[in-house]
Design an enzyme around this catalytic site. Structure first.
Site, PDB file in Angstrom:
ATOM      1  N   GLU A 130       0.984  -1.312   0.649  1.00 61.13           N
ATOM      2  CA  GLU A 130       0.400   0.144   0.500  1.00 61.13           C
ATOM      3  C   GLU A 130       1.056   1.017   0.090  1.00 61.13           C
ATOM      4  OE1 GLU A 130      -3.067   0.304  -0.176  1.00 61.13           O
ATOM      5  OE2 GLU A 130      -3.665  -1.389  -0.859  1.00 61.13           O
ATOM      6  N   TYR A 151      -6.585   6.961   3.917  1.00 59.07           N
ATOM      7  CA  TYR A 151      -6.786   5.979   3.106  1.00 59.07           C
ATOM      8  C   TYR A 151      -5.565   4.241   2.426  1.00 59.07           C
ATOM      9  CZ  TYR A 151      -5.787   2.857  -1.008  1.00 59.07           C
ATOM     10  OH  TYR A 151      -5.627   2.172  -1.538  1.00 59.07           O
ATOM     11  N   ASP A 191      -9.418   5.099  -3.074  1.00 61.88           N
ATOM     12  CA  ASP A 191      -8.485   5.453  -3.978  1.00 61.88           C
ATOM     13  C   ASP A 191      -9.004   6.279  -5.894  1.00 61.88           C
ATOM     14  OD1 ASP A 191      -9.330   3.346  -5.572  1.00 61.88           O
ATOM     15  OD2 ASP A 191      -6.931   2.412  -5.996  1.00 61.88           O
ATOM     16  N   CYS A 240     -13.821   0.583 -15.286  1.00 61.13           N
ATOM     17  CA  CYS A 240     -14.609   1.492 -15.383  1.00 61.13           C
ATOM     18  C   CYS A 240     -13.194   2.923 -15.542  1.00 61.13           C
ATOM     19  CB  CYS A 240     -15.464   2.133 -14.397  1.00 61.13           C
ATOM     20  SG  CYS A 240     -16.295   4.000 -14.063  1.00 61.13           S
ATOM     21  N   CYS A 290     -18.742  -0.068 -20.418  1.00 60.04           N
ATOM     22  CA  CYS A 290     -19.208  -0.470 -19.501  1.00 60.04           C
ATOM     23  C   CYS A 290     -20.516  -1.644 -19.642  1.00 60.04           C
ATOM     24  CB  CYS A 290     -20.996   0.612 -19.473  1.00 60.04           C
ATOM     25  SG  CYS A 290     -20.396   2.618 -18.965  1.00 60.04           S
ATOM     26  N   CYS A 347     -19.741  -4.310 -17.007  1.00 55.22           N
ATOM     27  CA  CYS A 347     -19.404  -3.934 -15.563  1.00 55.22           C
ATOM     28  C   CYS A 347     -20.754  -3.939 -14.693  1.00 55.22           C
ATOM     29  CB  CYS A 347     -19.753  -1.935 -15.697  1.00 55.22           C
ATOM     30  SG  CYS A 347     -19.599  -0.890 -13.612  1.00 55.22           S
ATOM     31  N   CYS A 371     -25.967   2.754 -12.936  1.00 57.20           N
ATOM     32  CA  CYS A 371     -24.451   3.770 -12.739  1.00 57.20           C
ATOM     33  C   CYS A 371     -25.750   5.204 -13.570  1.00 57.20           C
ATOM     34  CB  CYS A 371     -23.744   3.538 -13.853  1.00 57.20           C
ATOM     35  SG  CYS A 371     -22.159   4.518 -14.299  1.00 57.20           S
TER      36      CYS A 371
END
Length: 350
Positions: A48, A131, A149, A201, A208, A211, A217
């Protein structure tokens, strides 16, 4: 439009079970169910920190090398900081490396080598913000957390068509993301939504049709997905200039270490004049020599672009710098040199 949160969670996790990335620090759902390896908080924390402002392909070799050199947080804690900075060179944002070492020391000495498994405990450690604390809590301990993020920001702003421009929209996005985060499979959910943003995305030409959230959405329904997240007008980065002095003598180069405070803190540098926005500094060369022009090096930092004129000269046998040291040119690969200084050294006479 009212969003069916339970359906969002269910379909995202089903997609992740089939399509989620396999990463060296990640425990996949099928491995966990089969009683395979368990999450290593140290390895996850390391990943991270490295992935802040860095891509997975770029960070992964560093991650493997750090674990090879320092397999546990206790090993990293007792490592000389200069060694850590040297191995970090090339990842950028060098305050992260200093904080990484400081955090390892604190975990090893104050927490008996165990990372805290609470949000407040993780936030209290050097270099761990909101985060990163949420990411570690979810991925390492599978505890409820909301990880946001850049990928998640893109997914959420498109899902809700958030009109507020970034970065002002961040609190709103965090609130919207937290409302969806799955409390039961927290680790898988956090990694799933990041994967969705990274692979489906995407910033340009999002897929899409593939997705799992397209049914809900708002941006997909209107067809203006690439408008989000809305960004504030980009400011032109100022240009700072200076002169780097490449001083050589008998197969060695003069180097020195920067102070801990400020940009590139604690890293090794080729001595240079101050970096000014108003033009080249009037600072005289550090010694009398026949100075050769080796061109200009350009490097982009977060808040400015740096342009360094590189001048190379040979020091007389009796001259010694008032700071720094002589480094063997054959061993420069072992120095904790940031990318901009490696560019300067690349300009020297062969």
């Amino acid at each position: 439009m009212t969003i069916d949160i339970a359906r969002l969670r269910r379909q995202l996790l089903a997609w992740y079970d089939q399509e989620g990335h396999t990463l060296p620090w990640r425990i996949r759902p099928e491995d966990r169910i089969a009683g395979g390896p368990v999450a290593d908080p140290y390895a996850i924390w390391l990943s991270e920190i490295m992935l802040q402002q860095t891509t997975v392909p770029h960070a992964t070799p560093y991650w493997h090398r750090f674990l090879s050199l320092w397999p546990t947080v206790q090993d990293l804690a007792v490592a000389p900081r200069d060694d850590v900075l040297r191995e970090w060179a090339g990842l950028g944002y060098y305050a992260r490396a200093r904080n990484l070492h400081a955090c390892a020391i604190e975990v090893a000495t104050d927490h008996d080598g165990q990372f805290p498994d609470t949000l407040d405990g993780l936030r209290s450690l050097p270099g761990i913000g909101d985060y990163t604390a949420n990411a570690i809590l979810a991925a390492a301990f599978d505890k409820p957390a909301s990880v946001v993020d850049g990928n998640v920001e893109r997914v959420i702003t498109r899902l809700h068509r958030v009109e507020t421009a970034m970065p002002k929209a961040k609190p709103e996005v965090r609130k919207l993301a937290a409302a969806i985060a799955d409390p039961d499979r927290s680790g898988d959910y956090a990694q799933a939504i990041m994967d969705l943003g990274a692979t489906v995305c995407t910033p340009r030409k999002p897929d899409c049709s593939a997705c799992c959230w397209s049914f809900a959405c708002a941006a997909s329904a209107v067809g203006d997905m690439e408008r989000y997240p809305v960004k504030a007008p980009r400011k032109v980065k100022p240009v700072r200039r200076g002169t780097a002095w490449l001083v050589r003598r008998a197969g060695r180069i003069w180097l020195r270490k920067r102070g801990d405070a400020g940009l590139l803190g604690g890293m090794t540098e080729v001595p240079s004049s101050p970096w000014l926005e108003t033009g080249h500094a009037s600072e005289a060369p550090p010694l009398e020599a026949e100075w050769a022009d080796r061109g200009e090096v350009r490097h982009v930092f977060t808040h400015f672009e740096l342009r360094l004129a590189v001048r190379e000269g040979e020091a007389s046998p009796g001259w010694e710098p008032d700071s720094g040291y002589w480094a063997d040119e054959r061993d420069l690969g072992n120095e904790a040199l940031p990318s901009v200084m490696r560019k300067v050294l690349a300009a020297r006479r062969s």
